[in-house]
Design an enzyme around this catalytic site. Sequence first.
Site, PDB file in Angstrom:
ATOM      1  N   SER A 148       6.453  59.496  35.207  1.00 26.09           N
ATOM      2  CA  SER A 148       7.220  60.913  34.717  1.00 26.09           C
ATOM      3  C   SER A 148       8.413  60.935  34.992  1.00 26.09           C
ATOM      4  CB  SER A 148       6.277  61.825  35.399  1.00 26.09           C
ATOM      5  OG  SER A 148       4.874  61.755  35.217  1.00 26.09           O
TER       6      SER A 148
HETATM    7  N1  SAH Z   1       2.341  59.917  38.326  1.00 32.72           N
HETATM    8  C1  SAH Z   1       2.248  58.615  37.530  1.00 32.72           C
HETATM    9  C2  SAH Z   1       1.831  59.270  36.188  1.00 32.72           C
HETATM   10  C3  SAH Z   1       1.378  58.095  35.208  1.00 32.72           C
HETATM   11  S1  SAH Z   1       0.793  58.627  33.740  1.00 32.72           S
HETATM   12  C4  SAH Z   1       3.867  58.114  37.509  1.00 32.72           C
HETATM   13  O1  SAH Z   1       4.641  58.868  37.400  1.00 32.72           O
HETATM   14  O2  SAH Z   1       3.721  56.886  37.433  1.00 32.72           O
HETATM   15  C5  SAH Z   1      -0.752  59.341  33.945  1.00 32.72           C
HETATM   16  C6  SAH Z   1      -1.709  58.474  34.467  1.00 32.72           C
HETATM   17  O3  SAH Z   1      -2.884  59.066  34.482  1.00 32.72           O
HETATM   18  C7  SAH Z   1      -1.827  56.998  33.866  1.00 32.72           C
HETATM   19  O4  SAH Z   1      -1.653  55.938  34.715  1.00 32.72           O
HETATM   20  C8  SAH Z   1      -3.222  57.260  33.314  1.00 32.72           C
HETATM   21  O5  SAH Z   1      -3.933  55.830  33.294  1.00 32.72           O
HETATM   22  C9  SAH Z   1      -4.009  58.002  34.291  1.00 32.72           C
HETATM   23  N2  SAH Z   1      -5.311  58.433  33.943  1.00 32.72           N
HETATM   24  C10 SAH Z   1      -5.716  59.240  32.510  1.00 32.72           C
HETATM   25  N3  SAH Z   1      -6.917  59.550  32.646  1.00 32.72           N
HETATM   26  C11 SAH Z   1      -7.387  59.585  33.963  1.00 32.72           C
HETATM   27  C12 SAH Z   1      -8.623  59.720  34.631  1.00 32.72           C
HETATM   28  N4  SAH Z   1      -9.660  60.490  33.952  1.00 32.72           N
HETATM   29  N5  SAH Z   1      -8.649  59.408  35.817  1.00 32.72           N
HETATM   30  C13 SAH Z   1      -7.733  58.825  36.572  1.00 32.72           C
HETATM   31  N6  SAH Z   1      -6.490  58.429  36.041  1.00 32.72           N
HETATM   32  C14 SAH Z   1      -6.208  58.817  34.661  1.00 32.72           C
END
Ligand code: SAH
Length: 228
Positions: free
Chosen positions: A75
Amino acid sequence: MHQSTFLFFYKEGFPISEEKIEYMIAKQLRARGIQDESVLDAFRKVPRDKFVRPEDDNYAYSDSPLPIGHGQTISQPFIVALMTEALELQGSEKVMEIGTGSGYQTAILAELARQVYSVEKVPELAETAEKKLKKMGYDNVFIKVGDGTKGWEEKSPYDAIIVTAASPQIPPSLWEQLAPEGRMVIPVGDRFFQTLLQLKKTDQGKMVKNSLGDCRFVPLLGEEGWDF
Ligand code: SAH
């Protein structure tokens, strides 16, 4: 040739990333209203360059999300700060994060809370983040692979919950696992645009909603999120 950029950020006695971090804090976070000094301090302690792909090293402190593989993104720093600030952490909390991704937000939370339980659905991302965070010395972070829309019930209740992927609704399981007087931050909306919500659970279990603005996240895929 990137040398001029390089020199611009370099000052004797300071590693380059420290200069970039201070610039990011001033221009992207403080200038846009992030005020909690403990949150700003956490950004000083966690090197974002360690969480982006090596080829994006030059953009590690830029004002944008970046790809981390598997169609996911780390993000934008401002969004990480806004969400973190809205959790109102004092240092003693047990926090649950849904969507570990790169692990950057996880590390920021680990600086500000007692324990962080993080759920990620992509095993490779969970594994990479876990290794990285362990190597950096975070021993208050616990990562699990699974569908985060169901939360992590065994470890509940949580004083704070952060969801870093876009959901069509507030997943009932997550609301249930939030302690009375707890805070939750979650983007809710359609596949392309969402409202970032701060939810507070009163000591009576009631929901108080506050909008933090518009945002755009990758989808939360799971039983209580999007199903495709
Ligand atoms: N906070 C992270 C954001 C990653 S993007 C950062 O800044 O790096 C969002 C993440 O949510 C992705 O890695 C995706 O794989 C995960 N995601 C999507 N659906 C999900 C679910 N049901 N349970 C766990 N993770 C999930």
